[in-house]
Design a protein around this motif. Sequence first.
Motif, PDB file in Angstrom:
ATOM      1  N   UNK A 112       0.162  67.814  33.526  1.00  0.00           N
ATOM      2  CA  UNK A 112       1.399  67.078  33.280  1.00  0.00           C
ATOM      3  C   UNK A 112       1.496  66.615  31.822  1.00  0.00           C
ATOM      4  N   UNK A 113       0.361  66.283  31.207  1.00  0.00           N
ATOM      5  CA  UNK A 113       0.390  65.884  29.803  1.00  0.00           C
ATOM      6  C   UNK A 113       0.850  67.050  28.930  1.00  0.00           C
ATOM      7  N   UNK A 114       0.267  68.225  29.141  1.00  0.00           N
ATOM      8  CA  UNK A 114       0.643  69.405  28.357  1.00  0.00           C
ATOM      9  C   UNK A 114       2.117  69.752  28.573  1.00  0.00           C
ATOM     10  N   UNK A 115       2.576  69.678  29.820  1.00  0.00           N
ATOM     11  CA  UNK A 115       3.981  69.965  30.123  1.00  0.00           C
ATOM     12  C   UNK A 115       4.912  69.000  29.405  1.00  0.00           C
ATOM     13  N   UNK A 116       4.614  67.707  29.512  1.00  0.00           N
ATOM     14  CA  UNK A 116       5.459  66.704  28.864  1.00  0.00           C
ATOM     15  C   UNK A 116       5.462  66.828  27.363  1.00  0.00           C
ATOM     16  N   UNK A 117       4.289  67.069  26.775  1.00  0.00           N
ATOM     17  CA  UNK A 117       4.230  67.145  25.318  1.00  0.00           C
ATOM     18  C   UNK A 117       4.913  68.405  24.790  1.00  0.00           C
ATOM     19  N   UNK A 119       7.476  69.939  26.187  1.00  0.00           N
ATOM     20  CA  UNK A 119       8.904  69.633  26.264  1.00  0.00           C
ATOM     21  C   UNK A 119       9.322  68.713  25.122  1.00  0.00           C
ATOM     22  N   UNK A 120       8.489  67.735  24.836  1.00  0.00           N
ATOM     23  CA  UNK A 120       8.783  66.813  23.739  1.00  0.00           C
ATOM     24  C   UNK A 120       8.897  67.562  22.416  1.00  0.00           C
ATOM     25  N   UNK A 121       7.983  68.474  22.156  1.00  0.00           N
ATOM     26  CA  UNK A 121       8.003  69.256  20.917  1.00  0.00           C
ATOM     27  C   UNK A 121       9.286  70.078  20.818  1.00  0.00           C
ATOM     28  N   UNK A 141      10.701  54.933  21.365  1.00  0.00           N
ATOM     29  CA  UNK A 141      10.474  53.493  21.268  1.00  0.00           C
ATOM     30  C   UNK A 141      10.503  52.838  22.651  1.00  0.00           C
ATOM     31  N   UNK A 142      11.442  53.254  23.481  1.00  0.00           N
ATOM     32  CA  UNK A 142      11.586  52.653  24.820  1.00  0.00           C
ATOM     33  C   UNK A 142      10.331  52.866  25.662  1.00  0.00           C
ATOM     34  N   UNK A 143       9.879  54.106  25.765  1.00  0.00           N
ATOM     35  CA  UNK A 143       8.745  54.398  26.650  1.00  0.00           C
ATOM     36  C   UNK A 143       7.426  53.889  26.067  1.00  0.00           C
ATOM     37  N   UNK A 144       7.257  53.946  24.751  1.00  0.00           N
ATOM     38  CA  UNK A 144       6.025  53.411  24.158  1.00  0.00           C
ATOM     39  C   UNK A 144       5.959  51.896  24.280  1.00  0.00           C
ATOM     40  N   UNK A 145       7.118  51.233  24.235  1.00  0.00           N
ATOM     41  CA  UNK A 145       7.142  49.776  24.429  1.00  0.00           C
ATOM     42  C   UNK A 145       6.685  49.420  25.843  1.00  0.00           C
ATOM     43  N   UNK A 146       7.152  50.181  26.838  1.00  0.00           N
ATOM     44  CA  UNK A 146       6.750  49.928  28.225  1.00  0.00           C
ATOM     45  C   UNK A 146       5.249  50.128  28.393  1.00  0.00           C
ATOM     46  N   UNK A 147       4.710  51.214  27.806  1.00  0.00           N
ATOM     47  CA  UNK A 147       3.269  51.473  27.916  1.00  0.00           C
ATOM     48  C   UNK A 147       2.469  50.351  27.267  1.00  0.00           C
ATOM     49  N   UNK A 148       2.914  49.879  26.109  1.00  0.00           N
ATOM     50  CA  UNK A 148       2.208  48.794  25.430  1.00  0.00           C
ATOM     51  C   UNK A 148       2.217  47.519  26.278  1.00  0.00           C
ATOM     52  N   UNK A 149       3.352  47.199  26.882  1.00  0.00           N
ATOM     53  CA  UNK A 149       3.449  46.007  27.732  1.00  0.00           C
ATOM     54  C   UNK A 149       2.477  46.100  28.909  1.00  0.00           C
ATOM     55  N   UNK A 172      -0.487  60.013  30.295  1.00  0.00           N
ATOM     56  CA  UNK A 172       0.118  61.251  30.798  1.00  0.00           C
ATOM     57  C   UNK A 172       1.548  61.032  31.276  1.00  0.00           C
ATOM     58  N   UNK A 173       1.744  60.009  32.113  1.00  0.00           N
ATOM     59  CA  UNK A 173       3.088  59.769  32.647  1.00  0.00           C
ATOM     60  C   UNK A 173       4.041  59.323  31.540  1.00  0.00           C
ATOM     61  N   UNK A 174       3.543  58.603  30.556  1.00  0.00           N
ATOM     62  CA  UNK A 174       4.371  58.217  29.418  1.00  0.00           C
ATOM     63  C   UNK A 174       4.862  59.460  28.664  1.00  0.00           C
ATOM     64  N   UNK A 175       3.953  60.407  28.436  1.00  0.00           N
ATOM     65  CA  UNK A 175       4.324  61.638  27.741  1.00  0.00           C
ATOM     66  C   UNK A 175       5.305  62.474  28.561  1.00  0.00           C
ATOM     67  N   UNK A 176       5.065  62.580  29.861  1.00  0.00           N
ATOM     68  CA  UNK A 176       5.948  63.376  30.720  1.00  0.00           C
ATOM     69  C   UNK A 176       7.353  62.785  30.766  1.00  0.00           C
TER      70      UNK A 176
END
Length: 393
Positions: A112-117, A119-121, A141-149, A172-176
């Motif tokens: 799932x990490x490879x798939x998400x990344x 797609x991100x690229x 910014x939105x998803x990284x803020x949630x992961x940090x919290x 992994x789920x953050x990247x996906x």
Amino acid sequence: MKKEIRNNLILKILNHGLVFLINVMIVRLIGGSEAGTIINHLYWLTSLSFLFSLGMDYAVISSISANPDSYRFWYTIFCISSITYIPLSFLFFIVMNMLGFNQHHALWFSIFFVTGQTMLILFQGLLSAVKRFLVQNFVLLFFNSILLIILVSFYFNRELRINQDDIFSLITFNMLLQGLSLSIVSFTSKKSKISNIDSSFFKLQFRHGIKIMFTTLVFYFFIRSDQFFAQKFTNPVDFGNYVQCGKIGQYFLLFASMISSMLLPYISVNSDSPEQPIWYSILKPYIWLMTLTALGIGISGGFIFPFFFGPEFEEMHQIMKILLPGYLALAMLTFLNAFYIGKGKLKRMILGDCLGLVILLLMNLMLSKNGNVVTIAWISTSCYVGLFFFMLY
């Protein structure tokens, strides 16, 4: 154009500031050596993502710059490709396990990490082609803020136990989610006029993308192979220190790549005119900013690193002082690579990256077996600086 680049750069810096804080929290939660293992595993998964992307994130910029009506066509191609990444990743990891390369973490999390990344690229390349930089930044910014919290809540609530696998699953789920979200915001209802586009042009762009993918992989192994030797020949504490130096150095490359990715659509459009004075005037303040940042890290790192990461990172400053010139050289090299890619002149870029990788591997094989992390750092920084001057020449 300068204002647009500046505004988007501010948002990208904020995002990577969040990524830095996420890294700090991971180290604080599970310790330096375990955090180093996760980061090293993510590096190799990232190389697989580059392989799956086939360099199409760069090719699409050139294609849409020449044929704006082809946007929907590329969006459709990327969506279809995204569906294939899960079975492709599964087959790849099964083959690797059969060859004896066991996973450090659950197989499906790696898939799932490879798939998400990937797609991100791809979808970042698509949005960059039409200069939609703001929407990319807000999604990240939105998803990284949630992961940090989430990580901060674990840190302050000691009753909530978290281990290495938990951290990897969150990443992994953050990247996906980032990859899926960018695919959604990239959607357009405007139809492509495929009949007006020469199919031979897309074949040319595909070959161009393959070349970029190859040189990107070579360059990636060039800047990450030192961590393989550090993990193999040094103790866990030294390896953890070295990995965190690599994470700090990564921000120099990310900063340079942020600017380069925003310049690339303009360079591709003006491929017949280098406009060197204009590009130099845009890049000059950022070069000075990176140089002053490196000097600040070199002077204050002895206090900053243990403060952020903990007392086991006291050796990090010594290693970082050696690596800083190399990281600056890599950042300058990133600017140069944008022009090589934008002008479609990849042969010398591939030659330089392959030559640099071979020299770095040979030097490490001969000299790094003594287990001294300082030796590995000197080898890396000398190769980075050497490749920059070679490509500049």
